[in-house]
Design an enzyme around this catalytic site. Structure first.
Site, PDB file in Angstrom:
ATOM      1  N   GLY A   1      21.323  20.987 -42.612  1.00 46.60           N
ATOM      2  CA  GLY A   1      22.349  22.028 -42.686  1.00 46.60           C
ATOM      3  C   GLY A   1      23.713  21.599 -43.181  1.00 46.60           C
ATOM      4  O   GLY A   1      24.696  22.317 -42.995  1.00 46.60           O
TER       5      GLY A   1
ATOM      6  N   ILE B   1      16.996  15.076 -40.010  1.00 44.65           N
ATOM      7  CA  ILE B   1      15.695  15.587 -39.606  1.00 44.65           C
ATOM      8  C   ILE B   1      14.995  16.279 -40.789  1.00 44.65           C
ATOM      9  O   ILE B   1      15.662  16.800 -41.682  1.00 44.65           O
ATOM     10  CB  ILE B   1      15.829  16.620 -38.444  1.00 44.65           C
ATOM     11  CG1 ILE B   1      16.675  17.827 -38.849  1.00 44.65           C
ATOM     12  CG2 ILE B   1      16.368  15.974 -37.211  1.00 44.65           C
ATOM     13  CD1 ILE B   1      16.712  18.972 -37.835  1.00 44.65           C
TER      14      ILE B   1
ATOM     15  N   GLY C   1       4.550  23.640 -49.921  1.00 42.85           N
ATOM     16  CA  GLY C   1       3.264  22.942 -49.925  1.00 42.85           C
ATOM     17  C   GLY C   1       3.302  21.673 -50.749  1.00 42.85           C
ATOM     18  O   GLY C   1       2.278  21.214 -51.241  1.00 42.85           O
ATOM     19  N   LEU C   2       4.523  21.114 -50.900  1.00 42.48           N
ATOM     20  CA  LEU C   2       4.697  19.832 -51.594  1.00 42.48           C
ATOM     21  C   LEU C   2       4.067  19.798 -52.984  1.00 42.48           C
ATOM     22  O   LEU C   2       3.462  18.804 -53.398  1.00 42.48           O
ATOM     23  CB  LEU C   2       4.165  18.679 -50.722  1.00 42.48           C
ATOM     24  CG  LEU C   2       4.997  18.426 -49.456  1.00 42.48           C
ATOM     25  CD1 LEU C   2       4.237  17.571 -48.457  1.00 42.48           C
ATOM     26  CD2 LEU C   2       6.330  17.768 -49.807  1.00 42.48           C
TER      27      LEU C   2
ATOM     28  N   ASN D   1      10.740  27.393 -45.609  1.00 44.49           N
ATOM     29  CA  ASN D   1       9.989  27.118 -46.825  1.00 44.49           C
ATOM     30  C   ASN D   1       8.623  26.544 -46.494  1.00 44.49           C
ATOM     31  O   ASN D   1       8.456  25.814 -45.515  1.00 44.49           O
ATOM     32  CB  ASN D   1      10.766  26.172 -47.768  1.00 44.49           C
ATOM     33  CG  ASN D   1      10.450  24.717 -47.521  1.00 44.49           C
ATOM     34  OD1 ASN D   1       9.415  24.213 -47.956  1.00 44.49           O
ATOM     35  ND2 ASN D   1      11.321  24.039 -46.789  1.00 44.49           N
ATOM     36  N   ALA D   2       7.674  26.938 -47.317  1.00 48.31           N
ATOM     37  CA  ALA D   2       6.332  26.352 -47.265  1.00 48.31           C
ATOM     38  C   ALA D   2       5.884  26.219 -48.719  1.00 48.31           C
ATOM     39  O   ALA D   2       4.985  26.912 -49.190  1.00 48.31           O
ATOM     40  CB  ALA D   2       5.379  27.238 -46.468  1.00 48.31           C
TER      41      ALA D   2
ATOM     42  N   CYS E   1       3.617  15.444 -43.296  1.00 47.40           N
ATOM     43  CA  CYS E   1       2.402  15.979 -43.915  1.00 47.40           C
ATOM     44  C   CYS E   1       1.252  15.899 -42.908  1.00 47.40           C
ATOM     45  O   CYS E   1       1.164  14.947 -42.142  1.00 47.40           O
ATOM     46  CB  CYS E   1       1.997  15.161 -45.134  1.00 47.40           C
ATOM     47  SG  CYS E   1       3.321  14.824 -46.277  1.00 47.40           S
TER      48      CYS E   1
END
Lengths: 300, 258
Positions: A242, A189, A71-72, A68-69, A128
């Site tokens: 996970g 993590i 982008g907050l 995923n990206a 970030c």
């Protein structure tokens, strides 16, 4: 049977919480899960101002997980405080707000605004990019981890969880830096940076080219890192990466995590969190475990 | 909507109705509240595929508590679905999204447009829509599918890329060649088609409702993967982005940027 755990003085009824970014602020999932059953809800990251996020496609499925990206993307702290905190206050669960920023000042701004709210803990997302340091993530350098932890602690009234990035050479070095900076809790993590190429279209699968890998594919890496960090620091750890069921969650607890977060599995089954809570209780009955604290870090 | 459910559905039937296009009826309580233009999330049985697939609802049978899903095999997930036989089980969540605002067509000339695998949701819409006039334009690569269902519920005008049936060209070509006028447009299809339709509707000053698509993860509005750009600031996100799975998939064409 006692399933409650303690994170820096905050007692959670059980060790199961949500992983930031996979659960919004709980409203959408409350149609499927009784939020009262969860130890805590960890919100999607919020910044001092609204962030529009990345172009689409923002996600791609990979074997045993996803990239995923996003982008907050977030509505900014003001909307969040007026809407999301009151929503969560309706439930008997702890509220953990995940905080993101582009500069140290951004983080401190959010932390300061949350200081007098009924939020239980703050989780600082240091994956970030730091725009003032050439875009290197805060969490990829021990010195900058210690520095930002110290700064954030100056403004915080709640205990601070520093969320560690796995995209580093030695996770224990980062964990020690956060502890030295005054972190009350560590969570790990965050996602592992990955990439997927669509072979038919000969293009990157997500618009951002790289994205964070999550899901069962990362779990062995996450368990290993939790184990290493548990043996390197004295603060409690929230383990994630996970987790799809109680067995996965128990793996993290036995490795040294005090609490666990369910992330990507919410997408494959919106009821996962509640099922993990029930599954842990079942395990404790089967193994005659009176107190879940007896399981934390049991495997040496 | 507040009435979405997640459950294990039973497959009633499965057939290939065109090249790589499958029609699957599933028995699910999600049928009870489903509306045209909504979709369901289908989960793979293969656990290595974590994410549900958003599949549009082609037909709703409330009596039999069933939904018809017509989908194209485009990857490993949809390939897995296509191999399910009657009696097999599949996890489903739905109905999701908002659906077409059918009340906008009352007493008006409605134009229903589907392109490729955007044709299926037009079937239930055509069945339920109450309008003074119902024209249906459907664009295909070459082979037609669902044309019998569409013909029953309106005047049907196909377009094909190779000209093997109907007008040779796009759905816009079919609208122009058949001189179809409209007060309101409802459309589902690939982004280039929706972009052309948005432009066409703005030029002709026709109200248009378009169903959008994007890669999704949660399907319920939590993860912010499937957003589209909006002209105005979205109320929920507080930025110029709306969630396709929640505020959509159907949007007023004027409100989104393609």
């Amino acid at each position: 049977m006692n399933t409650s755990v303690n994170l820096a003085g905050v007692t959670l009824k059980n060790p199961v919480m949500t992983a930031s970014g996979t659960f919004g602020s709980g409203a959408e999932y409350s149609e499927f899960v009784d939020l009262n059953k969860l130890g805590a809800v960890v919100t999607k990251g919020v910044a001092n101002v609204p962030w529009p996020g990345n172009p689409t496609p923002r996600i791609a499925e990979v074997y045993g997980g996803m990239l995923n990206a996003i982008g907050l993307q977030n509505p900014g702290i003001d909307v969040f405080m007026n809407r999301d905190i009151p929503f969560l206050k309706q439930y008997d669960t702890k509220i953990i707000v995940n905080v993101c920023g582009k500069t140290t000042e951004d983080y401190c701004d959010v932390v300061e605004k949350l200081a007098d709210t009924e939020v239980d803990l703050l989780e600082i997302n240091i994956s970030c990019p730091n725009v003032k340091e050439g875009g290197i993530a805060f969490g990829q350098n021990a010195k900058s981890i210690e520095a930002i932890t110290k700064e954030v602690k100056k403004y915080a009234k709640q205990p601070i969880i520093m969320k560690l990035s796995p995209n580093v050479t030695d996770i224990t070095e980062m964990a020690k830096a956060a502890e030295a900076g005054g972190a009350d809790v560590l969570s790990l993590i965050n996602t592992l940076t990955g990439m997927k190429i669509d072979v038919e279209r000969q293009k990157f699968a997500i618009a951002n080219k790289t994205g964070g890998l999550s899901g069962p594919a990362v779990k062995p890496v996450a368990v290993r890192m939790v184990y290493q960090v548990a043996n390197a620091v004295n603060v409690p750890i929230i383990g994630m990466g996970g987790i799809c069921n109680a067995e996965d969650a128990l793996e993290f607890i036995l490795a040294g995590a005090t609490a666990v977060s369910v992330g990507t599995a919410n997408f494959s089954n919106p009821c996962t969190t509640a099922e993990v809570v029930a599954g842990i209780e079942d395990y404790m009955r089967r193994h005659n475990v009176e107190d879940i604290k007896d399981l934390i870090g049991l495997v040496k | 909507m507040g009435e979405k459910i997640k459950e294990t559905a039973v497959i009633i039937s499965q057939e290939e109705i065109s090249e790589d296009i499958y029609s699957m009826w599933i028995k699910t309580k999600a049928s009870k509240t489903a509306k045209p233009g909504q979709f369901v999330a289908l989960y793979c049985n293969d656990g290595s595929r974590m994410l549900p697939r958003p599949i549009s609802i082609c037909e709703i049978d409330k009596e039999k508590e069933a939904l018809r899903l017509v989908y194209r095999v485009v990857g490993k997930g949809t390939d897995e679905f296509s191999k399910y036989h009657a009696g097999a089980e599949v996890d489903v969540m739905g109905p999701l999204g908002n659906g077409f605002p059918m009340e906008r067509a009352e007493g008006k000339k409605a134009l229903l447009i589907g392109g490729g695998i955007g044709v299926p949701p037009i079937v239930e819409l055509a069945k339920q829509l109450k309008a003074e006039e119902k024209n249906i334009v459907a664009g295909y690569r070459n082979l037609l599918f669902l044309e019998e269902e569409l013909k029953k519920n309106g005047s049907f005008y196909p377009a094909t890329e190779d000209g093997s049936a109907g007008v040779k060209g796009t759905v816009i070509d079919a609208i122009k060649e058949n001189n179809i006028d409209a007060d309101v447009i409802f459309a589902c299809g690939p982004t280039p088609m929706l972009r052309a339709l948005k432009e066409y509707a703005e030029e002709k000053n026709i109200e248009a409702w378009i169903s959008m698509e994007e890669k999704m993860a949660c399907g319920i509005g939590a993860c912010l993967a499937c957003v589209c750009k909006t002209k105005e600031k979205d109320e929920h996100t507080n930025v110029n982005n709306a969630r396709i799975c929640k505020e959509g998939p159907v949007f007023n064409a004027e409100e989104v940027e393609l």
